[in-house]
Design a protein around this motif. Structure first.
Motif, PDB file in Angstrom:
ATOM      1  N   MET A   1       0.846  -1.193   0.000  1.00 20.54           N
ATOM      2  CA  MET A   1       0.000   0.000   0.000  1.00 20.54           C
ATOM      3  C   MET A   1       0.880   1.242   0.000  1.00 20.54           C
ATOM      4  SD  MET A   1      -2.802   1.203   2.887  1.00 20.54           S
ATOM      5  CE  MET A   1      -3.975  -0.066   2.429  1.00 20.54           C
ATOM      6  N   ASP A   2       0.589   2.150  -0.943  1.00 21.02           N
ATOM      7  CA  ASP A   2       1.312   3.418  -0.941  1.00 21.02           C
ATOM      8  C   ASP A   2       1.002   4.183   0.348  1.00 21.02           C
ATOM      9  OD1 ASP A   2       2.335   2.794  -3.370  1.00 21.02           O
ATOM     10  OD2 ASP A   2       1.241   4.313  -4.515  1.00 21.02           O
ATOM     11  N   SER A   3       1.975   4.943   0.826  1.00 22.61           N
ATOM     12  CA  SER A   3       1.801   5.635   2.107  1.00 22.61           C
ATOM     13  C   SER A   3       1.474   7.121   1.953  1.00 22.61           C
ATOM     14  CB  SER A   3       3.065   5.480   2.968  1.00 22.61           C
ATOM     15  OG  SER A   3       4.194   6.039   2.313  1.00 22.61           O
ATOM     16  N   ASP A   4       1.100   7.546   0.748  1.00 26.42           N
ATOM     17  CA  ASP A   4       0.697   8.948   0.584  1.00 26.42           C
ATOM     18  C   ASP A   4      -0.676   9.155   1.219  1.00 26.42           C
ATOM     19  OD1 ASP A   4      -1.464   9.001  -1.883  1.00 26.42           O
ATOM     20  OD2 ASP A   4      -0.039   7.340  -2.014  1.00 26.42           O
ATOM     21  N   ASP A   5      -0.976  10.386   1.577  1.00 27.42           N
ATOM     22  CA  ASP A   5      -2.200  10.699   2.305  1.00 27.42           C
ATOM     23  C   ASP A   5      -3.455  10.311   1.525  1.00 27.42           C
ATOM     24  OD1 ASP A   5      -0.973  11.605   4.559  1.00 27.42           O
ATOM     25  OD2 ASP A   5      -1.119  13.741   4.068  1.00 27.42           O
ATOM     26  N   GLU A   6      -3.460  10.541   0.233  1.00 30.67           N
ATOM     27  CA  GLU A   6      -4.662  10.234  -0.541  1.00 30.67           C
ATOM     28  C   GLU A   6      -4.966   8.747  -0.505  1.00 30.67           C
ATOM     29  OE1 GLU A   6      -6.664  11.017  -4.938  1.00 30.67           O
ATOM     30  OE2 GLU A   6      -4.592  11.625  -4.552  1.00 30.67           O
ATOM     31  N   THR A   7      -3.941   7.915  -0.647  1.00 29.58           N
ATOM     32  CA  THR A   7      -4.155   6.466  -0.585  1.00 29.58           C
ATOM     33  C   THR A   7      -4.633   6.053   0.793  1.00 29.58           C
ATOM     34  OG1 THR A   7      -2.506   5.996  -2.288  1.00 29.58           O
ATOM     35  CG2 THR A   7      -3.046   4.204  -0.772  1.00 29.58           C
ATOM     36  N   LEU A   8      -3.962   6.540   1.830  1.00 28.98           N
ATOM     37  CA  LEU A   8      -4.285   6.113   3.186  1.00 28.98           C
ATOM     38  C   LEU A   8      -5.646   6.603   3.657  1.00 28.98           C
ATOM     39  CD1 LEU A   8      -0.815   6.656   4.895  1.00 28.98           C
ATOM     40  CD2 LEU A   8      -1.821   4.487   4.149  1.00 28.98           C
ATOM     41  N   ARG A   9      -6.087   7.761   3.178  1.00 31.77           N
ATOM     42  CA  ARG A   9      -7.311   8.355   3.725  1.00 31.77           C
ATOM     43  C   ARG A   9      -8.533   8.194   2.833  1.00 31.77           C
ATOM     44  NH1 ARG A   9      -5.783  11.545   8.085  1.00 31.77           N
ATOM     45  NH2 ARG A   9      -3.578  12.174   8.137  1.00 31.77           N
ATOM     46  N   THR A  10      -8.350   7.981   1.545  1.00 29.95           N
ATOM     47  CA  THR A  10      -9.506   8.012   0.642  1.00 29.95           C
ATOM     48  C   THR A  10      -9.686   6.761  -0.196  1.00 29.95           C
ATOM     49  OG1 THR A  10      -8.387   8.963  -1.307  1.00 29.95           O
ATOM     50  CG2 THR A  10      -9.108  10.502   0.419  1.00 29.95           C
ATOM     51  N   CYS A  11      -8.773   5.814  -0.156  1.00 32.35           N
ATOM     52  CA  CYS A  11      -8.828   4.721  -1.126  1.00 32.35           C
ATOM     53  C   CYS A  11     -10.005   3.779  -0.901  1.00 32.35           C
ATOM     54  CB  CYS A  11      -7.518   3.933  -1.132  1.00 32.35           C
ATOM     55  SG  CYS A  11      -6.471   4.382  -2.531  1.00 32.35           S
TER      56      CYS A  11
ATOM     57  N   THR B   1      -1.602  -4.568  -4.852  1.00 33.48           N
ATOM     58  CA  THR B   1      -1.088  -3.223  -4.639  1.00 33.48           C
ATOM     59  C   THR B   1      -2.259  -2.267  -4.520  1.00 33.48           C
ATOM     60  OG1 THR B   1       0.949  -3.668  -5.867  1.00 33.48           O
ATOM     61  CG2 THR B   1       0.335  -1.366  -5.562  1.00 33.48           C
ATOM     62  N   ILE B   2      -2.221  -1.433  -3.476  1.00 31.90           N
ATOM     63  CA  ILE B   2      -3.270  -0.450  -3.227  1.00 31.90           C
ATOM     64  C   ILE B   2      -2.660   0.928  -3.418  1.00 31.90           C
ATOM     65  CG2 ILE B   2      -5.081   0.266  -1.653  1.00 31.90           C
ATOM     66  CD1 ILE B   2      -5.070  -2.735  -2.284  1.00 31.90           C
ATOM     67  N   SER B   3      -3.194   1.701  -4.359  1.00 29.07           N
ATOM     68  CA  SER B   3      -2.626   3.019  -4.635  1.00 29.07           C
ATOM     69  C   SER B   3      -3.680   3.917  -5.263  1.00 29.07           C
ATOM     70  CB  SER B   3      -1.424   2.900  -5.569  1.00 29.07           C
ATOM     71  OG  SER B   3      -0.947   4.178  -5.941  1.00 29.07           O
ATOM     72  N   SER B   4      -3.749   5.153  -4.786  1.00 31.02           N
ATOM     73  CA  SER B   4      -4.645   6.125  -5.405  1.00 31.02           C
ATOM     74  C   SER B   4      -4.221   6.423  -6.836  1.00 31.02           C
ATOM     75  CB  SER B   4      -4.668   7.418  -4.590  1.00 31.02           C
ATOM     76  OG  SER B   4      -3.366   7.996  -4.533  1.00 31.02           O
ATOM     77  N   ALA B   5      -2.938   6.193  -7.150  1.00 28.12           N
ATOM     78  CA  ALA B   5      -2.460   6.420  -8.521  1.00 28.12           C
ATOM     79  C   ALA B   5      -3.137   5.474  -9.496  1.00 28.12           C
ATOM     80  CB  ALA B   5      -0.941   6.256  -8.571  1.00 28.12           C
ATOM     81  N   CYS B   6      -3.422   4.242  -9.061  1.00 31.51           N
ATOM     82  CA  CYS B   6      -4.100   3.298  -9.949  1.00 31.51           C
ATOM     83  C   CYS B   6      -5.535   3.736 -10.196  1.00 31.51           C
ATOM     84  CB  CYS B   6      -4.046   1.896  -9.349  1.00 31.51           C
ATOM     85  SG  CYS B   6      -2.383   1.184  -9.340  1.00 31.51           S
ATOM     86  N   ARG B   7      -6.190   4.246  -9.181  1.00 26.77           N
ATOM     87  CA  ARG B   7      -7.545   4.774  -9.375  1.00 26.77           C
ATOM     88  C   ARG B   7      -7.526   5.954 -10.327  1.00 26.77           C
ATOM     89  NH1 ARG B   7     -10.390   6.670  -3.998  1.00 26.77           N
ATOM     90  NH2 ARG B   7      -8.661   8.155  -4.106  1.00 26.77           N
ATOM     91  N   ALA B   8      -6.520   6.804 -10.203  1.00 29.42           N
ATOM     92  CA  ALA B   8      -6.428   7.986 -11.064  1.00 29.42           C
ATOM     93  C   ALA B   8      -6.166   7.619 -12.522  1.00 29.42           C
ATOM     94  CB  ALA B   8      -5.330   8.911 -10.555  1.00 29.42           C
TER      95      ALA B   8
END
Length: 571
Positions: A381-391, A406-413
């Motif tokens: 899991m990416d540790s950036d705020d968007e991933t941790l708080r909104t994924c 892998t969990i990442s807000s970048a993949c959603r984007a």
């Protein structure tokens, strides 16, 4: 009515249509890969599946049609689709002779003249009666003798996975049934990028007397059709394309074999209760038995950190076990059941870019010991705020490795807008312009009538398909309200609509890339003016982006649903 055998079985068929030899290559490549992996790696997934499942193989389902093609076109390229029966000429020597075996099965046989034909010279001739042909009788015998829980019929071409029902777009599946089909199809196509959906969604037309409809509708067998190869490959791919196409289709067949029995998967991972500094929270994980059979015994789930900067625990719900610092017992899970693990406290350094844990899942029978090697999964899991708080589940990155997530807000984007009903483009009344050959989903919020309204969606060009849905679930579009293709006219469909309600439109330009348009308009659908009530000007929310209500429980919406239609019938 008979009980299924202890070792769940899957039936695989190829060459139902005689001019689709690539299907045989796919079946043989799948078997070759399974046996090779099992022989070289005794602890591998292939070895476990061969020991715990049964594969029923029908490599040449249409021997007479295939033999006719071999005799008339010994170097390949024979175009007889049907079997060897004389139905069009007195000699039976025409490509047009024969019965289309995939229109000869019993469920909704002869439902209409759109999805099959009563003309013996038609490529879709359905035969004199349901199961009139020995080839379809043989498949029925195999299904009723071995009681498979699932079937996979290889066909060509199209690069898609289709599932029931095909005879009519109005045919109903329950929400749970459709969600299962959508989820399995998405998992099966996660590595090869194939499209998935019901035949009218991915192939573009309805069919009746078809194998998948019979398998599910009459026998209760989860049935899939895998259309292999693309439009350039056609029915007879070039020699250099045979192996790549076959390789593309090992994973779908393997996944379905695994799903025939109990199959544990990581269904969801998220970090909750992240503190203000963004360096601690609770790791929440959900496991699901995504298979068609239940586990008879409980599981032991152990988690350990693979990152030096990530610390897990302590927690009163998790306990050390041997070398594992955090373990928890999981009660037996039935088929398609999920369970949330207790929250696991976690803390990490903000300077790092990702968090990684390893999860070991082992079956713990009542008598002690293990019934099979433990399953090991890695979650990153990416540790950036968007991933941790909104994924959410859209942050699950597509991977060819089934043992890691892998969990990442970048993949959603990175999800292409319009690639699914979960990430739709916006449509408005009047003309909207679609992008071309790629399938696209749009959301449209009606504004015209609070009662009695009728919405019409129409394409401006031929070779297009339109479908409208009332809801968008976690696994895909649900509750179809309208469907139209352009086989006889420009695609156009109407459906009752109400101001303030969002509808989901699926549009495809098939073979005409470019910014082609479709129109949306609303009118009173009642013959009596009193039957309609206009909405106030503010109703409808101004065309807001909406994803619809959530339906179903599990799985990821992989996104792309490409649809292609040949002039010559496939499927």
């Amino acid at each position: 009515g008979e009980a299924r055998p202890a070792r769940p079985a899957v039936l695989y068929t190829a060459l139902v249509h005689a001019r689709e030899p690539q299907t045989l290559m796919c079946l043989l490549r799948f078997v070759e890969e399974m046996l090779s992996q099992a022989d070289s790696s005794p602890g591998s997934d292939a070895h476990r599946l061969i020991r715990s499942r049964r594969m029923i193989l029908l490599p040449v389902a249409n021997p007479d049609g295939y033999s006719w093609n071999a005799q008339t076109s010994p170097r390949g390229g024979g175009m007889r689709r049907k079997n060897g029966l004389r139905t069009c000429t007195s000699t039976g020597s025409s490509t047009n002779d024969g019965v289309d075996l995939n229109r000869n099965f019993g469920h909704k046989w002869g439902y209409d003249l759109v999805g099959s034909s009563a003309d013996g010279c038609s490529e879709e001739f359905r035969g004199s009666t349901a199961f009139s042909e020995p080839e379809t009788q043989a498949i029925r015998f195999l299904v009723r003798s071995f009681r498979p829980v699932a079937t996979l019929h290889w066909h060509g071409w199209g690069e898609d996975v289709a599932f029931p029902f095909s005879y009519d777009w109005r045919a109903k599946l329950s929400v749970s049934q459709l969600s299962l089909y959508q989820e399995y199809a998405a998992e099966m196509t996660a590595r090869n990028g194939y499209a998935s959906g019901r035949a009218w969604e991915v192939v573009g037309y309805t069919t009746n007397g078809e194998a998948d409809d019979w398998g599910w509708g009459d026998e209760g067998v989860f049935s899939f059709t895998l259309e292999v190869g693309n439009s350039r490959d056609g029915f007879w791919p070039k020699p250099e394309r045979i192996r790549p196409i076959a390789d593309q289709n090992v994973w779908p067949a393997t996944y379905l074999l695994a799903a025939a029995g109990p199959m544990m998967q990581v269904d969801g991972v998220r970090m909750d209760d992240v503190d203000a500094s963004g360096s601690s929270g609770n790791l929440n994980m959900t496991l699901q038995n995504n298979g068609l059979a239940g586990y008879p015994s409980p599981h032991l789930v152990c988690v350990r950190s693979l990152s030096s900067h990530l610390a897990l625990g302590p927690s009163p719900s998790w306990h050390p076990r041997g070398a594992s610092p955090a373990c928890v017992a999981l009660a037996p899970l039935g088929a398609r059941q999920a369970a949330a693990l207790p929250p696991l406290p976690a803390s990490w350094s903000k300077a790092t870019g990702f968090l990684e844990v390893e999860m070991t899942i082992s079956v713990e029978p009542a008598g002690g010991g293990q019934v099979e090697p433990p399953t090991v999964s890695r979650v990153r899991m990416d540790s950036d705020d968007e991933t941790l708080r909104t994924c959410d589940d859209l942050c699950h990155c597509v991977s060819a490795d089934s043992s890691s997530s892998t969990i990442s807000s970048a993949c959603r984007a990175k999800l292409r807008p319009g690639s699914s009903c979960r990430v739709p483009l916006r449509a408005a009344a009047g003309t909207s312009f679609a992008g071309g050959i790629l399938d696209e989903f749009y959301s449209y919020t009606a504004t015209g009538y609070t009662r009695g309204g009728l919405c019409r969606v129409g394409a401006l060009h031929r070779d297009t398909l339109l479908a409208v849905y009332a809801a968008c679930g976690r696994t895909g579009a649900q509750e179809p309200l309208g469907f139209s293709n352009s086989e006889t006219h420009t695609a156009q469909t109407e459906f009752p609509c109400q101001a303030g309600t969002t509808y989901h439109i699926f549009w495809n330009a098939e073979y005409l890339p470019g910014r082609h348009g479709f129109t949306i308009d609303e009118r009173c659908g009642s013959a009596a003016p009193a039957g309609c009530e206009r909405a106030p000007p503010a109703a409808g929310g101004g065309g807001r982006m909406a994803t619809g209500r959530e339906l179903g429980h599990s799985g990821r919406d992989i996104g792309r649903m490409a649809m292609r239609r040949a002039n010559a019938r496939r499927g």
